[in-house]
Design a protein around this motif. Structure first.
Motif, PDB file in Angstrom:
ATOM      1  N   TYR A   1      33.670  58.506 110.438  1.00 12.81           N
ATOM      2  CA  TYR A   1      34.169  57.793 111.618  1.00 12.81           C
ATOM      3  C   TYR A   1      33.080  57.683 112.689  1.00 12.81           C
ATOM      4  O   TYR A   1      32.897  56.632 113.285  1.00 12.81           O
ATOM      5  CB  TYR A   1      35.407  58.502 112.181  1.00 12.81           C
ATOM      6  CG  TYR A   1      35.913  57.885 113.454  1.00 12.81           C
ATOM      7  CD1 TYR A   1      36.662  56.715 113.413  1.00 12.81           C
ATOM      8  CD2 TYR A   1      35.620  58.445 114.686  1.00 12.81           C
ATOM      9  CE1 TYR A   1      37.112  56.125 114.579  1.00 12.81           C
ATOM     10  CE2 TYR A   1      36.069  57.873 115.858  1.00 12.81           C
ATOM     11  CZ  TYR A   1      36.811  56.712 115.803  1.00 12.81           C
ATOM     12  OH  TYR A   1      37.249  56.123 116.953  1.00 12.81           O
TER      13      TYR A   1
ATOM     14  N   LEU B   1      35.245  54.070 111.137  1.00 12.31           N
ATOM     15  CA  LEU B   1      36.384  54.116 110.200  1.00 12.31           C
ATOM     16  C   LEU B   1      36.438  55.476 109.530  1.00 12.31           C
ATOM     17  O   LEU B   1      35.410  56.020 109.116  1.00 12.31           O
ATOM     18  CB  LEU B   1      36.243  53.047 109.115  1.00 12.31           C
ATOM     19  CG  LEU B   1      36.275  51.579 109.552  1.00 12.31           C
ATOM     20  CD1 LEU B   1      35.893  50.678 108.390  1.00 12.31           C
ATOM     21  CD2 LEU B   1      37.647  51.216 110.087  1.00 12.31           C
TER      22      LEU B   1
ATOM     23  N   GLY C   1      44.065  57.127 110.646  1.00  8.55           N
ATOM     24  CA  GLY C   1      42.943  56.529 109.942  1.00  8.55           C
ATOM     25  C   GLY C   1      42.716  57.072 108.550  1.00  8.55           C
ATOM     26  O   GLY C   1      41.998  56.479 107.753  1.00  8.55           O
TER      27      GLY C   1
END
Length: 188
Positions: A50, A55, A89
């Protein structure tokens, strides 16, 4: 010989260390048994990714996981990455994306190991905790109002659908029926 494909996601904190040790154990079990084997693909999905890319896992990550027989997941979360980012996520993206609705947590004392519970022998503690993994607090219906103002407020809404409750209860009852005591305690 059966060969099982495992996606190993160490994640964050002690997760990579625990997963690495667990894979050594799994491979030793397979070698000792001789009737099965593992092919393991390790993924660097987590807070470090991340920080580099924005991400937790790449686009299409859930689809990538569909090809595996199992997902061996470590831990997720880092002090400098907001909880909602790590939760939505990665962990919940996987659970909801693959409809992994039953979180099964076996609890037992292993023979020969003294646990922290006093006077509890291996035969005295053999539980299976079943937790719904895709609804309730994991429905993701909360939010914030009046952001940045003194009256800012956060809400979290737990959502329980009839079908979601039915399937987790059926899972828990079937599990209880398969165990020697055939006992089920519903906590919430």
């Amino acid at each position: 010989m059966n060969t099982y494909r495992i996606a190993a996601i160490g994640g964050d904190g002690i997760g990579p260390e625990v997963i690495a040790a667990g894979l050594v154990v799994l491979k030793a079990c397979a070698a000792r048994d001789g009737g099965f084997a593992f092919e393991v693909d390790e993924f660097d999905w987590g807070s470090e990714r991340y920080r580099r890319s924005g991400l937790m896992m790449p686009d299409g990550g859930v689809e990538t996981l569909r090809a595996f027989d199992a997902i061996y997941f470590g831990a997720v979360g880092a002090p400098d990455v907001p909880d909602h980012v790590t939760l939505w996520g990665l962990r919940l993206a996987i659970c909801q994306g693959l409809d992994q609705y039953a979180n099964l947590r076996p609890i037992r004392m292993l023979p020969g190991i003294d646990g922290p519970l006093r006077n509890v022998a291996a035969q005295d503690l053999d539980w299976a905790i079943v937790r719904e993994n895709s609804e309730g607090e994991y429905a993701g219906q909360g939010g914030r109002s009046h952001r940045g103002l003194p009256e800012e407020v956060a809400t979290e809404v737990a959502i329980f659908t009839r079908s979601g409750v039915r399937r987790i209860m059926r899972f828990a009852f079937a599990l209880a029926r398969s165990r020697p005591r055939k006992l089920l305690t519903v906590v919430t």
